[in-house]
Design a protein around this motif. Structure first.
Motif, short mmCIF file in Angstrom:
data_model
loop_
_atom_site.label_atom_id
_atom_site.label_comp_id
_atom_site.label_asym_id
_atom_site.label_seq_id
_atom_site.Cartn_x
_atom_site.Cartn_y
_atom_site.Cartn_z
N LEU A 90 91.54 46.31 -30.83
CA LEU A 90 92.75 45.56 -30.49
C LEU A 90 93.14 45.79 -29.03
O LEU A 90 93.47 44.85 -28.31
N ALA A 91 93.09 47.03 -28.59
CA ALA A 91 93.42 47.35 -27.20
C ALA A 91 92.44 46.69 -26.24
O ALA A 91 92.83 46.15 -25.19
N GLU A 92 91.17 46.68 -26.60
CA GLU A 92 90.16 46.04 -25.75
C GLU A 92 90.39 44.53 -25.69
O GLU A 92 90.31 43.92 -24.62
N ALA A 93 90.69 43.92 -26.82
CA ALA A 93 90.97 42.47 -26.84
C ALA A 93 92.20 42.15 -26.00
O ALA A 93 92.24 41.15 -25.27
N ARG A 94 93.19 43.01 -26.06
CA ARG A 94 94.41 42.80 -25.27
C ARG A 94 94.10 42.90 -23.78
O ARG A 94 94.57 42.09 -22.98
N ARG A 95 93.29 43.89 -23.41
CA ARG A 95 92.90 44.03 -22.00
C ARG A 95 92.13 42.80 -21.52
O ARG A 95 92.36 42.29 -20.43
N GLN A 96 91.19 42.32 -22.34
CA GLN A 96 90.41 41.14 -21.97
C GLN A 96 91.31 39.92 -21.84
O GLN A 96 91.15 39.11 -20.93
N SER A 97 92.26 39.78 -22.75
CA SER A 97 93.20 38.66 -22.71
C SER A 97 94.03 38.70 -21.44
O SER A 97 94.23 37.69 -20.78
#
Length: 107
Positions: A90-97
């Motif tokens: 989730l944190a990685e997806a948020r960073r990518q977003s």
């Protein structure tokens, strides 16, 4: 950055203020409709009652909000401990977003 528990507390506190503001707006609308209309005590009580209650029970509300904040943090931590990989993804997806949003804004 505001912690999510602070957001929950702020939301609850804002609910009291929002309710009071809604009541004040209602009174103002009724006053504008007909200047000769006298606002009844019941209507005034609807406006000032929640404010008076909140002021009279401030310590009680603070304890309640602190308990809610503590419960929220405990549940949040338990969820993170139960599935750490999910929160890592989730944190990685948020960073990518966020990165993709910044790139699209810079164009």
């Amino acid at each position: 950055m505001i912690a999510s528990s602070d957001r929950a507390t702020n939301t609850e506190s804002r609910g009291v203020v929002f309710r009071s503001i809604q009541c004040l707006r209602l009174l103002e609308r009724r006053k504008r409709r007909n200047d000769r209309t006298v606002i009844s005590r019941v209507e005034a009580g609807r406006v000032y009652g929640p404010i008076a209650f909140d002021l009279a029970h401030k310590d009680e509300e603070d304890r309640y909000l602190e308990q809610r904040r503590t419960d929220y943090e405990a549940k949040r931590q338990a969820a993170r401990d139960a599935d750490p990989m999910f929160y890592q993804r989730l944190a990685e997806a948020r960073r990518q977003s966020l990165t993709s949003n910044e790139n699209s804004l810079s164009r």
